[in-house]
Design a protein around this motif. Structure first.
Motif, PDB file in Angstrom:
ATOM      1  N   ASN A  34       0.830  -1.212   0.000  1.00 31.90           N
ATOM      2  CA  ASN A  34       0.000   0.000   0.000  1.00 31.90           C
ATOM      3  C   ASN A  34       0.859   1.255   0.000  1.00 31.90           C
ATOM      4  OD1 ASN A  34      -2.399  -1.408  -0.116  1.00 31.90           O
ATOM      5  ND2 ASN A  34      -2.734  -1.360   2.093  1.00 31.90           N
ATOM      6  N   VAL A  35       1.945   1.246   0.759  1.00 30.96           N
ATOM      7  CA  VAL A  35       2.854   2.394   0.746  1.00 30.96           C
ATOM      8  C   VAL A  35       3.435   2.564  -0.657  1.00 30.96           C
ATOM      9  CG1 VAL A  35       4.997   3.372   1.666  1.00 30.96           C
ATOM     10  CG2 VAL A  35       3.353   2.270   3.221  1.00 30.96           C
ATOM     11  N   ALA A  36       3.830   1.475  -1.287  1.00 28.95           N
ATOM     12  CA  ALA A  36       4.371   1.542  -2.653  1.00 28.95           C
ATOM     13  C   ALA A  36       3.331   2.101  -3.618  1.00 28.95           C
ATOM     14  CB  ALA A  36       4.834   0.162  -3.105  1.00 28.95           C
ATOM     15  N   ALA A  37       2.081   1.704  -3.457  1.00 24.84           N
ATOM     16  CA  ALA A  37       1.007   2.234  -4.317  1.00 24.84           C
ATOM     17  C   ALA A  37       0.836   3.737  -4.100  1.00 24.84           C
ATOM     18  CB  ALA A  37      -0.302   1.499  -4.040  1.00 24.84           C
ATOM     19  N   LEU A  38       0.935   4.177  -2.850  1.00 21.74           N
ATOM     20  CA  LEU A  38       0.841   5.610  -2.551  1.00 21.74           C
ATOM     21  C   LEU A  38       1.986   6.384  -3.185  1.00 21.74           C
ATOM     22  CD1 LEU A  38      -0.132   5.369   1.217  1.00 21.74           C
ATOM     23  CD2 LEU A  38      -1.604   6.242  -0.622  1.00 21.74           C
ATOM     24  N   VAL A  39       3.193   5.833  -3.092  1.00 25.12           N
ATOM     25  CA  VAL A  39       4.358   6.482  -3.693  1.00 25.12           C
ATOM     26  C   VAL A  39       4.140   6.616  -5.202  1.00 25.12           C
ATOM     27  CG1 VAL A  39       6.826   6.209  -4.195  1.00 25.12           C
ATOM     28  CG2 VAL A  39       5.964   5.786  -1.875  1.00 25.12           C
ATOM     29  N   ASP A  40       3.660   5.563  -5.831  1.00 26.39           N
ATOM     30  CA  ASP A  40       3.393   5.615  -7.279  1.00 26.39           C
ATOM     31  C   ASP A  40       2.345   6.678  -7.609  1.00 26.39           C
ATOM     32  OD1 ASP A  40       5.223   3.577  -7.718  1.00 26.39           O
ATOM     33  OD2 ASP A  40       3.682   2.007  -7.922  1.00 26.39           O
ATOM     34  N   LYS A  41       1.272   6.736  -6.821  1.00 27.71           N
ATOM     35  CA  LYS A  41       0.220   7.741  -7.048  1.00 27.71           C
ATOM     36  C   LYS A  41       0.767   9.158  -6.878  1.00 27.71           C
ATOM     37  CE  LYS A  41      -3.908   5.200  -5.546  1.00 27.71           C
ATOM     38  NZ  LYS A  41      -5.139   5.328  -4.741  1.00 27.71           N
ATOM     39  N   ALA A  42       1.547   9.360  -5.840  1.00 30.82           N
ATOM     40  CA  ALA A  42       2.102  10.697  -5.584  1.00 30.82           C
ATOM     41  C   ALA A  42       3.029  11.110  -6.720  1.00 30.82           C
ATOM     42  CB  ALA A  42       2.838  10.718  -4.243  1.00 30.82           C
ATOM     43  N   ARG A  43       3.895  10.227  -7.115  1.00 31.64           N
ATOM     44  CA  ARG A  43       4.822  10.554  -8.206  1.00 31.64           C
ATOM     45  C   ARG A  43       4.066  10.856  -9.498  1.00 31.64           C
ATOM     46  NH1 ARG A  43       9.203   5.797  -6.811  1.00 31.64           N
ATOM     47  NH2 ARG A  43      10.353   6.949  -5.207  1.00 31.64           N
ATOM     48  N   ALA A  44       3.034  10.068  -9.805  1.00 30.53           N
ATOM     49  CA  ALA A  44       2.257  10.285 -11.022  1.00 30.53           C
ATOM     50  C   ALA A  44       1.566  11.642 -11.012  1.00 30.53           C
ATOM     51  CB  ALA A  44       1.222   9.175 -11.202  1.00 30.53           C
ATOM     52  N   ALA A  45       1.191  12.111  -9.817  1.00 29.02           N
ATOM     53  CA  ALA A  45       0.514  13.406  -9.682  1.00 29.02           C
ATOM     54  C   ALA A  45       1.488  14.549  -9.399  1.00 29.02           C
ATOM     55  CB  ALA A  45      -0.530  13.333  -8.573  1.00 29.02           C
ATOM     56  N   GLU A  46       2.774  14.255  -9.415  1.00 28.24           N
ATOM     57  CA  GLU A  46       3.815  15.239  -9.126  1.00 28.24           C
ATOM     58  C   GLU A  46       3.674  15.844  -7.732  1.00 28.24           C
ATOM     59  OE1 GLU A  46       3.929  17.998 -12.399  1.00 28.24           O
ATOM     60  OE2 GLU A  46       4.347  16.399 -13.844  1.00 28.24           O
ATOM     61  N   ILE A  47       3.300  14.982  -6.796  1.00 26.55           N
ATOM     62  CA  ILE A  47       3.195  15.342  -5.384  1.00 26.55           C
ATOM     63  C   ILE A  47       4.505  14.939  -4.714  1.00 26.55           C
ATOM     64  CG2 ILE A  47       1.985  14.790  -3.217  1.00 26.55           C
ATOM     65  CD1 ILE A  47       0.338  16.459  -5.227  1.00 26.55           C
ATOM     66  N   PRO A  48       5.099  15.794  -3.894  1.00 21.11           N
ATOM     67  CA  PRO A  48       6.346  15.410  -3.232  1.00 21.11           C
ATOM     68  C   PRO A  48       6.183  14.181  -2.335  1.00 21.11           C
ATOM     69  CG  PRO A  48       5.887  17.750  -2.916  1.00 21.11           C
ATOM     70  CD  PRO A  48       4.669  17.145  -3.544  1.00 21.11           C
ATOM     71  N   VAL A  49       7.159  13.310  -2.404  1.00 18.99           N
ATOM     72  CA  VAL A  49       7.261  12.176  -1.486  1.00 18.99           C
ATOM     73  C   VAL A  49       8.438  12.487  -0.570  1.00 18.99           C
ATOM     74  CG1 VAL A  49       7.645   9.693  -1.247  1.00 18.99           C
ATOM     75  CG2 VAL A  49       6.382  10.583  -3.238  1.00 18.99           C
ATOM     76  N   VAL A  50       8.169  12.509   0.720  1.00 21.20           N
ATOM     77  CA  VAL A  50       9.199  12.799   1.710  1.00 21.20           C
ATOM     78  C   VAL A  50       9.385  11.548   2.558  1.00 21.20           C
ATOM     79  CG1 VAL A  50       9.906  14.289   3.618  1.00 21.20           C
ATOM     80  CG2 VAL A  50       8.556  15.245   1.713  1.00 21.20           C
ATOM     81  N   TRP A  51      10.608  11.058   2.586  1.00 22.70           N
ATOM     82  CA  TRP A  51      10.955   9.831   3.295  1.00 22.70           C
ATOM     83  C   TRP A  51      11.545  10.175   4.655  1.00 22.70           C
ATOM     84  CZ3 TRP A  51       9.959   5.248   0.703  1.00 22.70           C
ATOM     85  CH2 TRP A  51       9.650   5.382  -0.651  1.00 22.70           C
ATOM     86  N   VAL A  52      11.225   9.364   5.661  1.00 16.34           N
ATOM     87  CA  VAL A  52      11.772   9.539   7.002  1.00 16.34           C
ATOM     88  C   VAL A  52      12.423   8.226   7.414  1.00 16.34           C
ATOM     89  CG1 VAL A  52      11.243  10.066   9.406  1.00 16.34           C
ATOM     90  CG2 VAL A  52       9.978  11.225   7.573  1.00 16.34           C
ATOM     91  N   GLN A  53      13.611   8.336   8.003  1.00 17.62           N
ATOM     92  CA  GLN A  53      14.379   7.155   8.385  1.00 17.62           C
ATOM     93  C   GLN A  53      14.914   7.349   9.794  1.00 17.62           C
ATOM     94  OE1 GLN A  53      17.463   6.407   5.532  1.00 17.62           O
ATOM     95  NE2 GLN A  53      17.496   4.226   5.959  1.00 17.62           N
ATOM     96  N   HIS A  54      14.585   6.406  10.671  1.00 15.51           N
ATOM     97  CA  HIS A  54      14.948   6.488  12.090  1.00 15.51           C
ATOM     98  C   HIS A  54      16.300   5.834  12.360  1.00 15.51           C
ATOM     99  CE1 HIS A  54      13.680   7.118  16.286  1.00 15.51           C
ATOM    100  NE2 HIS A  54      14.437   6.058  16.532  1.00 15.51           N
ATOM    101  N   SER A  55      17.083   6.464  13.217  1.00 15.55           N
ATOM    102  CA  SER A  55      18.328   5.883  13.726  1.00 15.55           C
ATOM    103  C   SER A  55      18.208   5.761  15.232  1.00 15.55           C
ATOM    104  CB  SER A  55      19.527   6.783  13.414  1.00 15.55           C
ATOM    105  OG  SER A  55      19.720   6.916  12.047  1.00 15.55           O
TER     106      SER A  55
END
Length: 186
Positions: A34-55
């Motif tokens: 589902n996250v991958a589908a959201l990323v694809d939808k956002a990219r197709a609509a030229e919506i920024p995808v912002v990634w967060v990574q925890h340390s």
């Protein structure tokens, strides 16, 4: 609408979908899909995808556990925010990245529901953002041996209360992946 001035845009926020975070997560494969589908939808609509990574403990920077899951690959042009607290805004560059992108509405996905997802949702809302939780694109591990409800109950409860969250001048709510419809350029 957002209480932030001149912030008409939306961004997809992908929080902590890392090997060590989601290895034993509830419905891991479905949530990652589902996250991958959201990323694809956002990219197709030229919506920024912002990634967060925890340390942190068990998620040492550069380790296999710290890495994002192999099913998800950020584009080199997409911001990656490194954090060490539950709230993705706390002691990070997230706010300045979103300001530069003129983002006032966040669509939130990722892990863990009962920690970084909740903290980030509340952090965003308290800072004036509109915040939509994708109800079938967040997950958590089983913490019942420490007295927590089952993962399914944690997820359901978070979806329930976020669907009814209110504050002056801001919107909250939930939506399922299938119903997310990013508008091009906003």
């Amino acid at each position: 609408m957002t209480t932030l001035n001149d912030r008409p845009n939306t961004a997809l926020l992908v929080v902590d979908v890392q090997n060590g975070v989601v290895a034993d997560a509830h419905e891991r494969d479905a949530v990652v899909a589902n996250v991958a589908a959201l990323v694809d939808k956002a990219r197709a609509a030229e919506i920024p995808v912002v990634w967060v990574q925890h340390s942190g403990e068990g998620l040492e920077k550069g380790s296999a556990e710290w890495a994002l899951v192999p099913e998800l690959t950020p584009s080199p042009a997409e911001p990656l925010i490194e954090k060490s607290y539950g709230d993705s805004f706390e002691d990070t560059t997230l706010e300045s990245v979103l300001a530069d992108l003129k983002v006032g509405h966040l669509v939130v996905s990722g892990a863990q529901t009962d920690a970084c997802i909740r903290s980030t949702l509340h952090g965003a809302f308290a800072r004036g953002y509109d915040a939509t939780l994708v109800s079938d694109a967040h997950t958590t591990e089983d913490l019942t041996k420490w007295g927590a409800p089952s993962p399914a109950q944690v997820i359901a409860h978070t979806n329930l209360y976020w669907g009814h969250q209110t504050a002056p001048g801001r919107t909250a709510g939930t939506v399922v992946t299938e119903e997310v419809a990013f508008k091009t350029g906003v």
